[in-house]
Design a protein around this motif. Structure first.
Motif, PDB file in Angstrom:
ATOM      1  N   ARG A 313     -21.910 -11.165  -6.350  1.00 49.27           N
ATOM      2  CA  ARG A 313     -20.635 -10.965  -7.022  1.00 49.27           C
ATOM      3  C   ARG A 313     -20.402  -9.472  -7.202  1.00 49.27           C
ATOM      4  O   ARG A 313     -21.339  -8.692  -7.380  1.00 49.27           O
ATOM      5  CB  ARG A 313     -20.625 -11.664  -8.391  1.00 49.27           C
ATOM      6  N   TYR A 314     -19.138  -9.106  -7.125  1.00 56.06           N
ATOM      7  CA  TYR A 314     -18.757  -7.703  -7.195  1.00 56.06           C
ATOM      8  C   TYR A 314     -17.688  -7.531  -8.268  1.00 56.06           C
ATOM      9  O   TYR A 314     -17.144  -8.524  -8.772  1.00 56.06           O
ATOM     10  CB  TYR A 314     -18.235  -7.239  -5.831  1.00 56.06           C
ATOM     11  N   PRO A 315     -17.363  -6.288  -8.637  1.00 53.42           N
ATOM     12  CA  PRO A 315     -16.276  -6.085  -9.601  1.00 53.42           C
ATOM     13  C   PRO A 315     -14.995  -6.786  -9.141  1.00 53.42           C
ATOM     14  O   PRO A 315     -14.693  -6.832  -7.947  1.00 53.42           O
ATOM     15  CB  PRO A 315     -16.108  -4.559  -9.633  1.00 53.42           C
ATOM     16  N   ALA A 316     -14.243  -7.321 -10.096  1.00 49.69           N
ATOM     17  CA  ALA A 316     -13.062  -8.117  -9.760  1.00 49.69           C
ATOM     18  C   ALA A 316     -12.061  -7.331  -8.930  1.00 49.69           C
ATOM     19  O   ALA A 316     -11.475  -7.859  -7.972  1.00 49.69           O
ATOM     20  CB  ALA A 316     -12.409  -8.619 -11.047  1.00 49.69           C
ATOM     21  N   ALA A 317     -11.856  -6.062  -9.275  1.00 53.84           N
ATOM     22  CA  ALA A 317     -10.896  -5.252  -8.527  1.00 53.84           C
ATOM     23  C   ALA A 317     -11.351  -5.059  -7.084  1.00 53.84           C
ATOM     24  O   ALA A 317     -10.539  -5.083  -6.150  1.00 53.84           O
ATOM     25  CB  ALA A 317     -10.712  -3.899  -9.207  1.00 53.84           C
ATOM     26  N   SER A 320     -10.835  -8.333  -5.123  1.00 54.03           N
ATOM     27  CA  SER A 320      -9.423  -8.549  -4.798  1.00 54.03           C
ATOM     28  C   SER A 320      -8.988  -7.661  -3.641  1.00 54.03           C
ATOM     29  O   SER A 320      -8.353  -8.120  -2.688  1.00 54.03           O
ATOM     30  CB  SER A 320      -8.561  -8.274  -6.031  1.00 54.03           C
ATOM     31  N   ALA A 321      -9.329  -6.363  -3.713  1.00 56.64           N
ATOM     32  CA  ALA A 321      -8.929  -5.444  -2.643  1.00 56.64           C
ATOM     33  C   ALA A 321      -9.584  -5.819  -1.321  1.00 56.64           C
ATOM     34  O   ALA A 321      -8.935  -5.818  -0.265  1.00 56.64           O
ATOM     35  CB  ALA A 321      -9.290  -4.007  -3.030  1.00 56.64           C
ATOM     36  N   ALA A 322     -10.874  -6.173  -1.350  1.00 51.69           N
ATOM     37  CA  ALA A 322     -11.569  -6.554  -0.124  1.00 51.69           C
ATOM     38  C   ALA A 322     -10.977  -7.824   0.474  1.00 51.69           C
ATOM     39  O   ALA A 322     -10.842  -7.953   1.701  1.00 51.69           O
ATOM     40  CB  ALA A 322     -13.060  -6.745  -0.409  1.00 51.69           C
ATOM     41  N   TYR A 323     -10.606  -8.754  -0.373  1.00 55.77           N
ATOM     42  CA  TYR A 323     -10.009 -10.007   0.109  1.00 55.77           C
ATOM     43  C   TYR A 323      -8.722  -9.732   0.882  1.00 55.77           C
ATOM     44  O   TYR A 323      -8.506 -10.255   1.982  1.00 55.77           O
ATOM     45  CB  TYR A 323      -9.728 -10.925  -1.076  1.00 55.77           C
ATOM     46  N   ARG A 376      -4.460   0.646   2.627  1.00 55.07           N
ATOM     47  CA  ARG A 376      -5.100   1.923   2.283  1.00 55.07           C
ATOM     48  C   ARG A 376      -4.822   2.286   0.831  1.00 55.07           C
ATOM     49  O   ARG A 376      -5.693   2.810   0.121  1.00 55.07           O
ATOM     50  CB  ARG A 376      -4.592   3.019   3.222  1.00 55.07           C
ATOM     51  N   ARG A 377      -3.625   2.016   0.370  1.00 57.94           N
ATOM     52  CA  ARG A 377      -3.309   2.313  -1.028  1.00 57.94           C
ATOM     53  C   ARG A 377      -4.155   1.458  -1.973  1.00 57.94           C
ATOM     54  O   ARG A 377      -4.621   1.943  -3.009  1.00 57.94           O
ATOM     55  CB  ARG A 377      -1.826   2.056  -1.284  1.00 57.94           C
ATOM     56  N   ARG A 378      -4.333   0.195  -1.632  1.00 60.62           N
ATOM     57  CA  ARG A 378      -5.182  -0.668  -2.464  1.00 60.62           C
ATOM     58  C   ARG A 378      -6.597  -0.110  -2.554  1.00 60.62           C
ATOM     59  O   ARG A 378      -7.210  -0.082  -3.620  1.00 60.62           O
ATOM     60  CB  ARG A 378      -5.233  -2.076  -1.873  1.00 60.62           C
ATOM     61  N   VAL A 379      -7.123   0.312  -1.411  1.00 60.25           N
ATOM     62  CA  VAL A 379      -8.507   0.791  -1.379  1.00 60.25           C
ATOM     63  C   VAL A 379      -8.621   2.130  -2.097  1.00 60.25           C
ATOM     64  O   VAL A 379      -9.557   2.359  -2.878  1.00 60.25           O
ATOM     65  CB  VAL A 379      -8.987   0.900   0.080  1.00 60.25           C
ATOM     66  N   GLU A 380      -7.670   3.033  -1.859  1.00 61.29           N
ATOM     67  CA  GLU A 380      -7.735   4.353  -2.485  1.00 61.29           C
ATOM     68  C   GLU A 380      -7.554   4.270  -3.990  1.00 61.29           C
ATOM     69  O   GLU A 380      -8.014   5.152  -4.719  1.00 61.29           O
ATOM     70  CB  GLU A 380      -6.663   5.265  -1.874  1.00 61.29           C
ATOM     71  N   ALA A 381      -6.890   3.227  -4.474  1.00 59.25           N
ATOM     72  CA  ALA A 381      -6.745   3.060  -5.917  1.00 59.25           C
ATOM     73  C   ALA A 381      -8.095   2.882  -6.592  1.00 59.25           C
ATOM     74  O   ALA A 381      -8.233   3.140  -7.794  1.00 59.25           O
ATOM     75  CB  ALA A 381      -5.849   1.864  -6.214  1.00 59.25           C
ATOM     76  N   GLY A 393      -7.468  -1.311  24.440  1.00 63.33           N
ATOM     77  CA  GLY A 393      -8.432  -2.214  25.047  1.00 63.33           C
ATOM     78  C   GLY A 393      -9.422  -2.789  24.066  1.00 63.33           C
ATOM     79  O   GLY A 393     -10.173  -3.706  24.418  1.00 63.33           O
ATOM     80  N   GLY A 394      -9.429  -2.242  22.840  1.00 58.57           N
ATOM     81  CA  GLY A 394     -10.304  -2.770  21.792  1.00 58.57           C
ATOM     82  C   GLY A 394     -11.735  -2.275  21.907  1.00 58.57           C
ATOM     83  O   GLY A 394     -12.081  -1.492  22.785  1.00 58.57           O
ATOM     84  N   PRO A 395     -12.586  -2.722  20.998  1.00 53.38           N
ATOM     85  CA  PRO A 395     -12.265  -3.584  19.846  1.00 53.38           C
ATOM     86  C   PRO A 395     -11.656  -2.792  18.695  1.00 53.38           C
ATOM     87  O   PRO A 395     -11.728  -1.561  18.669  1.00 53.38           O
ATOM     88  CB  PRO A 395     -13.624  -4.145  19.453  1.00 53.38           C
ATOM     89  N   THR A 396     -11.057  -3.509  17.761  1.00 52.11           N
ATOM     90  CA  THR A 396     -10.526  -2.901  16.548  1.00 52.11           C
ATOM     91  C   THR A 396     -11.522  -3.114  15.413  1.00 52.11           C
ATOM     92  O   THR A 396     -11.969  -4.237  15.191  1.00 52.11           O
ATOM     93  CB  THR A 396      -9.168  -3.516  16.180  1.00 52.11           C
ATOM     94  N   VAL A 397     -11.858  -2.027  14.734  1.00 54.64           N
ATOM     95  CA  VAL A 397     -12.802  -2.087  13.615  1.00 54.64           C
ATOM     96  C   VAL A 397     -12.087  -1.580  12.371  1.00 54.64           C
ATOM     97  O   VAL A 397     -11.615  -0.437  12.329  1.00 54.64           O
ATOM     98  CB  VAL A 397     -14.059  -1.242  13.885  1.00 54.64           C
ATOM     99  N   LEU A 398     -11.988  -2.445  11.383  1.00 51.56           N
ATOM    100  CA  LEU A 398     -11.375  -2.118  10.098  1.00 51.56           C
ATOM    101  C   LEU A 398     -12.504  -2.036   9.073  1.00 51.56           C
ATOM    102  O   LEU A 398     -13.209  -3.014   8.848  1.00 51.56           O
ATOM    103  CB  LEU A 398     -10.367  -3.196   9.722  1.00 51.56           C
ATOM    104  N   ARG A 399     -12.660  -0.863   8.452  1.00 50.42           N
ATOM    105  CA  ARG A 399     -13.790  -0.642   7.546  1.00 50.42           C
ATOM    106  C   ARG A 399     -13.272  -0.144   6.199  1.00 50.42           C
ATOM    107  O   ARG A 399     -12.607   0.894   6.134  1.00 50.42           O
ATOM    108  CB  ARG A 399     -14.764   0.376   8.145  1.00 50.42           C
ATOM    109  N   ALA A 400     -13.555  -0.894   5.157  1.00 47.56           N
ATOM    110  CA  ALA A 400     -13.200  -0.510   3.796  1.00 47.56           C
ATOM    111  C   ALA A 400     -14.480  -0.258   3.003  1.00 47.56           C
ATOM    112  O   ALA A 400     -15.381  -1.094   3.001  1.00 47.56           O
ATOM    113  CB  ALA A 400     -12.367  -1.590   3.120  1.00 47.56           C
ATOM    114  N   GLU A 401     -14.541   0.890   2.356  1.00 45.19           N
ATOM    115  CA  GLU A 401     -15.738   1.260   1.599  1.00 45.19           C
ATOM    116  C   GLU A 401     -15.345   1.565   0.168  1.00 45.19           C
ATOM    117  O   GLU A 401     -14.459   2.385  -0.093  1.00 45.19           O
ATOM    118  CB  GLU A 401     -16.400   2.483   2.241  1.00 45.19           C
ATOM    119  N   PHE A 402     -15.998   0.872  -0.767  1.00 43.43           N
ATOM    120  CA  PHE A 402     -15.705   1.024  -2.185  1.00 43.43           C
ATOM    121  C   PHE A 402     -16.937   1.579  -2.887  1.00 43.43           C
ATOM    122  O   PHE A 402     -18.039   1.037  -2.714  1.00 43.43           O
ATOM    123  CB  PHE A 402     -15.344  -0.321  -2.824  1.00 43.43           C
ATOM    124  N   PRO A 403     -16.782   2.628  -3.711  1.00 40.77           N
ATOM    125  CA  PRO A 403     -17.936   3.093  -4.489  1.00 40.77           C
ATOM    126  C   PRO A 403     -18.445   2.017  -5.415  1.00 40.77           C
ATOM    127  O   PRO A 403     -17.672   1.196  -5.927  1.00 40.77           O
ATOM    128  CB  PRO A 403     -17.356   4.285  -5.272  1.00 40.77           C
TER     129      PRO A 403
END
Length: 406
Positions: A313-317, A320-323, A376-381, A393-403
């Protein structure tokens, strides 16, 4: 050898750079000091500071030869509208005086490093190439062991072997001298605490503004969805029930109208549930991020694999952002990338929580698109970062990193 060449170039160029820096600092100090008692003192100081910053910027770029990238600029923008205020703003920045300090100390440091580096390189190169030049400078009075090494053919080739044997040591010395000098440059020319605090405050202000805009847009979307969706259906159901009541009073058959009203209310309820899931899916609160992502994967037309700790389990915020990052990524992969499979990887390190989404689509995603910009705004918040890698031609990699502290 490219790194060694850059190190040697940096050390050798330090000699003329040190001379220029020292001469300019002395001349600027003298001129500004003499004009300080006149009305030209302010403009003279600003002009001297401008030139000093240009020289310091060249030094940051020169240090990039060794560091692989230039030292970051430490200056805070000056927005004052008068000469006096601009002088106060520029003089109040520690970077202004650190630039002057570097131009002063560059002369002895650059001279010592340049001479030492040139001597090391010249001696070793001369030893390696001794057979090509030693015969032209005979010296019968050279002391032992230089005389047999310089005046005989076997000795000259012996010098070549010695030079080759000492080459790793020479390379190490050149790189060490260059790294030591760039460490001193970084200590004075890199952004200090003042610049870092100003930049962080500006970044936080920008992030806050973006978050406020995103929240306002989200509220407008919710209001629009309520008005056009659930509210319209509830109003229609009310009108249908009113019609059924009128028919009952007149003895008419109201059954079909009541059934229609029931369907309209069911549709309104489904619309409200979709709206709630768009705000914060209940499954996040009940079962956590991994379960919510698994539900997303089950509803996706793609073959989606979700990796990670099922019980974590992670912080609620953060959840939500990761989802929503994953939801938008899966929607884009299915709609725009023609992907067939996708992997969602959820990991946690000591410093961050990382969500990575990789699809096998055709790539070419625009990182500045409206959907990705909203994510990006959700993550930067949350002081996080969102990166998109999507070559044609791919692949596409979407990476979100939260402290982790988020």
């Amino acid at each position: 050898m490219r790194t060694t060449g850059r190190a040697l170039g940096y050390l050798a160029s330090g000699v003329p750079a040190g001379v220029v820096g020292l001469v300019w600092t002395l001349a600027a100090t003298l001129v500004v000091g003499l004009l300080a008692v006149t009305h030209l003192g302010g403009p003279a100081f600003l002009g001297a500071a401008w030139v000093t910053r240009r020289l310091a910027t060249l030094e940051r770029r020169r240090a990039g030869w060794v560091l692989d990238r230039p030292i970051t600029s430490p200056y805070v923008p000056v927005t004052a509208d008068t000469v006096g205020r601009r002088v106060a703003a520029v003089a109040g920045q520690p970077a202004t005086w650190r630039d002057v300090a570097w131009l002063v100390v560059l002369f002895p440091i650059g001279l010592a490093g340049g001479v030492a580096g040139t001597v090391i390189a010249a001696v070793d190169l001369g030893a390696v190439t001794a057979p090509a030049w030693a015969w032209a400078v005979p010296n019968p009075h050279a002391p032992f062991p230089m005389k047999p090494l310089l005046t005989t053919t076997p000795g000259r080739f012996g010098l070549t072997l010695i030079g080759l044997a000492l080459l790793p040591l020479a390379v190490w010395l050149l790189r060490t001298l260059a790294r030591a000098q760039t460490a001193a440059a970084r200590a004075l020319l890199a952004p200090g605490l003042h610049a870092q605090l100003v930049q962080e405050a500006a970044r936080l202000a920008q992030t806050r503004a973006r978050v406020v805009d995103a929240q306002a847009a989200e509220l407008r979307r919710i209001e629009r969805d309520l008005h056009d969706g659930a509210q319209a259906r509830i109003v229609a159901a009310g009108m249908t029930l009113a019609l059924a009541a009128r028919k009952l009073r007149t003895g008419g058959a109201a059954g079909p109208d009541v059934e229609l009203a029931r369907r309209q209310l069911d549709e309104a309820l489904a619309e409200l549930r979709r709206l709630v899931r768009g705000i914060h899916p209940p499954i996040l609160t009940d079962r956590g991020l991994h379960a919510a992502l698994a539900a997303l994967a089950a509803d996706s037309p793609l073959a989606v694999e979700v990796r990670g700790d099922r019980q974590a389990r992670y912080p609620a915020a953060v959840e939500s952002a990761a989802y929503f990052v994953v939801a938008e990524g899966l929607a884009n992969a299915a709609k725009h990338a023609d992907a067939a499979t996708c992997v969602v990887d959820l990991t946690r390190t000591d410093a961050a929580i990382v969500v990575t989404l990789t699809d096998d689509g055709r790539g070419g995603a625009d990182p500045s698109g409206a959907g990705l910009d909203g994510l990006r705004r959700r993550v930067e918040a949350l002081d996080g970062t969102l990166t998109i890698t999507s070559p044609p031609g791919g692949p596409t990699v979407l990476r979100a990193e939260f402290p982790c502290a988020s």
